[in-house]
Design a protein around this motif. Structure first.
Motif, PDB file in Angstrom:
ATOM      1  N   ALA A 111       0.830  -1.196   0.000  1.00 35.35           N
ATOM      2  CA  ALA A 111       0.000   0.000   0.000  1.00 35.35           C
ATOM      3  C   ALA A 111       0.875   1.262   0.000  1.00 35.35           C
ATOM      4  O   ALA A 111       0.493   2.279  -0.553  1.00 35.35           O
ATOM      5  N   ARG A 112       2.028   1.203   0.638  1.00 33.42           N
ATOM      6  CA  ARG A 112       2.936   2.339   0.685  1.00 33.42           C
ATOM      7  C   ARG A 112       4.346   1.823   0.433  1.00 33.42           C
ATOM      8  O   ARG A 112       5.062   1.436   1.360  1.00 33.42           O
ATOM      9  N   PRO A 113       4.766   1.832  -0.825  1.00 36.18           N
ATOM     10  CA  PRO A 113       6.090   1.289  -1.135  1.00 36.18           C
ATOM     11  C   PRO A 113       7.202   2.163  -0.546  1.00 36.18           C
ATOM     12  O   PRO A 113       7.033   3.363  -0.353  1.00 36.18           O
ATOM     13  N   GLY A 114       8.321   1.528  -0.251  1.00 36.96           N
ATOM     14  CA  GLY A 114       9.458   2.263   0.280  1.00 36.96           C
ATOM     15  C   GLY A 114      10.099   3.152  -0.779  1.00 36.96           C
ATOM     16  O   GLY A 114       9.789   3.076  -1.968  1.00 36.96           O
ATOM     17  N   ILE A 115      11.000   4.023  -0.339  1.00 35.34           N
ATOM     18  CA  ILE A 115      11.705   4.929  -1.248  1.00 35.34           C
ATOM     19  C   ILE A 115      12.827   4.137  -1.915  1.00 35.34           C
ATOM     20  O   ILE A 115      13.639   3.500  -1.228  1.00 35.34           O
ATOM     21  N   PRO A 116      12.886   4.134  -3.242  1.00 27.61           N
ATOM     22  CA  PRO A 116      13.951   3.389  -3.935  1.00 27.61           C
ATOM     23  C   PRO A 116      15.348   3.888  -3.526  1.00 27.61           C
ATOM     24  O   PRO A 116      15.550   5.076  -3.243  1.00 27.61           O
ATOM     25  N   GLY A 155       8.875  10.822  -5.179  1.00 32.10           N
ATOM     26  CA  GLY A 155       9.978  11.142  -6.075  1.00 32.10           C
ATOM     27  C   GLY A 155      11.033  12.031  -5.425  1.00 32.10           C
ATOM     28  O   GLY A 155      10.830  12.632  -4.370  1.00 32.10           O
ATOM     29  N   GLU A 156      12.173  12.142  -6.104  1.00 29.45           N
ATOM     30  CA  GLU A 156      13.323  12.896  -5.594  1.00 29.45           C
ATOM     31  C   GLU A 156      12.988  14.361  -5.306  1.00 29.45           C
ATOM     32  O   GLU A 156      13.437  14.922  -4.311  1.00 29.45           O
ATOM     33  N   ARG A 157      12.192  14.994  -6.148  1.00 24.26           N
ATOM     34  CA  ARG A 157      11.874  16.424  -5.970  1.00 24.26           C
ATOM     35  C   ARG A 157      11.010  16.681  -4.743  1.00 24.26           C
ATOM     36  O   ARG A 157      10.984  17.798  -4.236  1.00 24.26           O
ATOM     37  N   ASN A 158      10.301  15.665  -4.241  1.00 25.62           N
ATOM     38  CA  ASN A 158       9.424  15.847  -3.093  1.00 25.62           C
ATOM     39  C   ASN A 158      10.054  15.337  -1.794  1.00 25.62           C
ATOM     40  O   ASN A 158       9.398  15.309  -0.766  1.00 25.62           O
ATOM     41  N   LEU A 159      11.329  14.955  -1.832  1.00 26.08           N
ATOM     42  CA  LEU A 159      11.989  14.435  -0.641  1.00 26.08           C
ATOM     43  C   LEU A 159      13.108  15.356  -0.190  1.00 26.08           C
ATOM     44  O   LEU A 159      13.739  16.038  -0.996  1.00 26.08           O
ATOM     45  N   GLN A 160      13.321  15.365   1.127  1.00 25.48           N
ATOM     46  CA  GLN A 160      14.432  16.113   1.717  1.00 25.48           C
ATOM     47  C   GLN A 160      14.927  15.355   2.935  1.00 25.48           C
ATOM     48  O   GLN A 160      14.248  14.471   3.435  1.00 25.48           O
TER      49      GLN A 160
END
Length: 174
Positions: A111-116, A155-160
Motif C-alpha cells: 500500500a505504501r512502497p518504500g523509497i527506492p 519522487g526525488e523532488r518531493n523528498l528532503q
C-alpha cells in the motif's frame, strides 16, 4: 454525543387480544407501548433513516433506532444528525478493518512502497548529508515535503533530509 445502546430493544406483549411492543434499555422501560402496525412501520423506516423510539421522562435522553441498532443521545439531536454520526462511525470502522486486514495479509508494504535506493542516494547528495532545516548530520530521516496523505509523491523532488527533531516538529503539515 451519540452512544450505542447495546442493551436496548423491544419486548412483545399482549394487551387484550392485540400484540403490543414496549421499548426498554437496561433498567429504563418506556411507559407507552406501540401497536404491531406502528412497530412494523418503525422497523421498515429505521432501515433508511433514524427513528426516535423513546425519550426518558426528564427529556434529557432520547433513544433512536437506525439500521437494526439502538442509539441514545442527550443533546437533542435531529434525525439527520444521528444519521451523520452513525454513518461516520461506520466509515471509520470500515477503514480500520481495511488497514487491519491489509496488515494481516502483509499488504501494508504494498500500500505504501518504500523509497527506492537510487532516489535516497540522489536526495542524500543534494542535501549534502545534512538536515535541510538545521544542518545537523545525525539521526537523519527522509521527509516528504508534501506529505503522501496530501497528494505528494515519493519522487526525488518531493523528498528532503531532516533530522529527527526537525521532522517531528514539521509533522504531517506543509
Amino acid at each position: 454525543m451519540l452512544h450505542e445502546a447495546k442493551n436496548a430493544g423491544f419486548t412483545a406483549g399482549r394487551r387484550l387480544l392485540r400484540r403490543r411492543y414496549r421499548f426498554a434499555a437496561g433498567t429504563v422501560a418506556c411507559e407507552r407501548s406501540v401497536s404491531r402496525r406502528t412497530h412494523a412501520a418503525q422497523d421498515r423506516a429505521q432501515a433508511e433513516r433514524p427513528v426516535a423510539v423513546a425519550a426518558v421522562a426528564d427529556g434529557r435522553r432520547c433513544y433512536w433506532w437506525f439500521r437494526g441498532r439502538f442509539w441514545w443521545e442527550d443533546e437533542s439531536l435531529e434525525a439527520a444528525d444521528v444519521m451523520a454520526l452513525v454513518l461516520e462511525r461506520e466509515r471509520r470502522l470500515a477503514r480500520r478493518l481495511e488497514r487491519a486486514r491489509a496488515m494481516m495479509a502483509g499488504d501494508l508494504e504494498a500500500a505504501r512502497p518504500g523509497i527506492p535506493v537510487e532516489v535516497k542516494r540522489a536526495v542524500w547528495r543534494r542535501c549534502g548529508g545534512r538536515c535541510a532545516e538545521c544542518g545537523a548530520d545525525s539521526l537523519l530521516e527522509f521527509d516528504h515535503v508534501i506529505p503522501l496523505a496530501m497528494g505528494g509523491s515519493g519522487g526525488e523532488r518531493n523528498l528532503q533530509l531532516l533530522c529527527a527533531e526537525c521532522n517531528r516538529a514539521k509533522g504531517a503539515s506543509l
